[in-house]
Motif scaffolding. Structure first.
Motif, PDB file in Angstrom:
ATOM      1  N   GLN A   1     -47.199  83.261  29.913  1.00 56.82           N
ATOM      2  CA  GLN A   1     -46.773  82.089  29.425  1.00 56.82           C
ATOM      3  C   GLN A   1     -46.383  82.266  27.946  1.00 56.82           C
ATOM      4  N   GLY A   2     -46.950  82.762  27.199  1.00 56.77           N
ATOM      5  CA  GLY A   2     -46.587  82.984  25.621  1.00 56.77           C
ATOM      6  C   GLY A   2     -45.353  84.049  25.604  1.00 56.77           C
ATOM      7  N   PHE A   3     -45.118  85.024  26.205  1.00 52.68           N
ATOM      8  CA  PHE A   3     -43.883  85.499  26.220  1.00 52.68           C
ATOM      9  C   PHE A   3     -42.878  84.655  26.672  1.00 52.68           C
ATOM     10  N   ILE A   4     -42.757  84.042  27.668  1.00 51.83           N
ATOM     11  CA  ILE A   4     -41.707  83.108  28.120  1.00 51.83           C
ATOM     12  C   ILE A   4     -41.420  82.116  27.227  1.00 51.83           C
ATOM     13  N   THR A   5     -42.321  81.679  26.556  1.00 53.02           N
ATOM     14  CA  THR A   5     -42.130  80.563  25.579  1.00 53.02           C
ATOM     15  C   THR A   5     -41.260  81.057  24.385  1.00 53.02           C
ATOM     16  N   MET A   6     -41.778  82.384  23.872  1.00 55.80           N
ATOM     17  CA  MET A   6     -41.083  83.121  22.885  1.00 55.80           C
ATOM     18  C   MET A   6     -39.677  83.569  23.179  1.00 55.80           C
TER      19      MET A   6
ATOM     20  N   ILE B   1     -35.262  77.047  30.758  1.00 59.29           N
ATOM     21  CA  ILE B   1     -36.658  76.355  31.128  1.00 59.29           C
ATOM     22  C   ILE B   1     -36.889  76.504  32.452  1.00 59.29           C
ATOM     23  N   VAL B   2     -35.896  76.238  33.324  1.00 53.54           N
ATOM     24  CA  VAL B   2     -36.133  76.352  34.972  1.00 53.54           C
ATOM     25  C   VAL B   2     -36.348  77.890  35.200  1.00 53.54           C
ATOM     26  N   LEU B   3     -35.637  78.807  34.781  1.00 52.92           N
ATOM     27  CA  LEU B   3     -36.205  80.033  34.988  1.00 52.92           C
ATOM     28  C   LEU B   3     -37.350  80.659  34.653  1.00 52.92           C
TER      29      LEU B   3
END
Length: 132
Positions: free
Chosen positions: A46-51, A79-81
């Motif tokens: 989740q952290g890597f996706i946000t970055m 965001i959707v991906l």
């Protein structure tokens, strides 16, 4: 979609989203009613996706100089991906795990999981309920 580590029941989308919203509180399995937590690996993802989202939107805005409509299209698609990847890769744990392996966090979480009070002895931590 994740499976409960206790009874191996597959969770639905609504329960998975609720688990991400309450990742430190835990979510009860719809089948066995045991409290399950989002795993450390999922919190890190989740952290890597946000970055990644922040980097992609910054590049779209700064480097590619996209107009408003293409920029917001890239932002929404990212965001959707990210949500799709996160939901499909979600793993559950029977214990509360910190997002990163820090020694103090690990000790505090062990104390909490054992039902005891956390020993917070960090000199920079000042709180009325935790005297140093």
């Amino acid at each position: 979609m994740p499976h409960c580590p206790n009874c191996n029941q597959k969770w639905n989308l609504k329960k998975t989203l609720k688990a991400h919203g309450d990742h430190n509180l835990g979510t009860a399995c719809p089948n066995c009613k045991e409290v399950q937590y989002v795993s450390r690996k999922t919190k890190q993802l989740q952290g890597f996706i946000t970055m990644g989202y922040m980097i992609i939107t910054f590049l779209a805005w700064r480097e590619f100089e996209l107009g408003a409509v293409p920029f917001f299209t890239v932002a929404i698609l990212t965001i959707v991906l990210g949500i799709f990847i996160l939901i499909s890769a979600t793993e559950l744990s029977e214990e509360l795990e910190s997002g990163w392996r820090l020694i103090e966090d690990r000790k505090i979480l062990e104390d909490i999981n054992e039902g005891g009070a956390a020993d917070i002895s960090c000199p920079s931590f000042k709180h009325k309920d935790y005297p140093n």
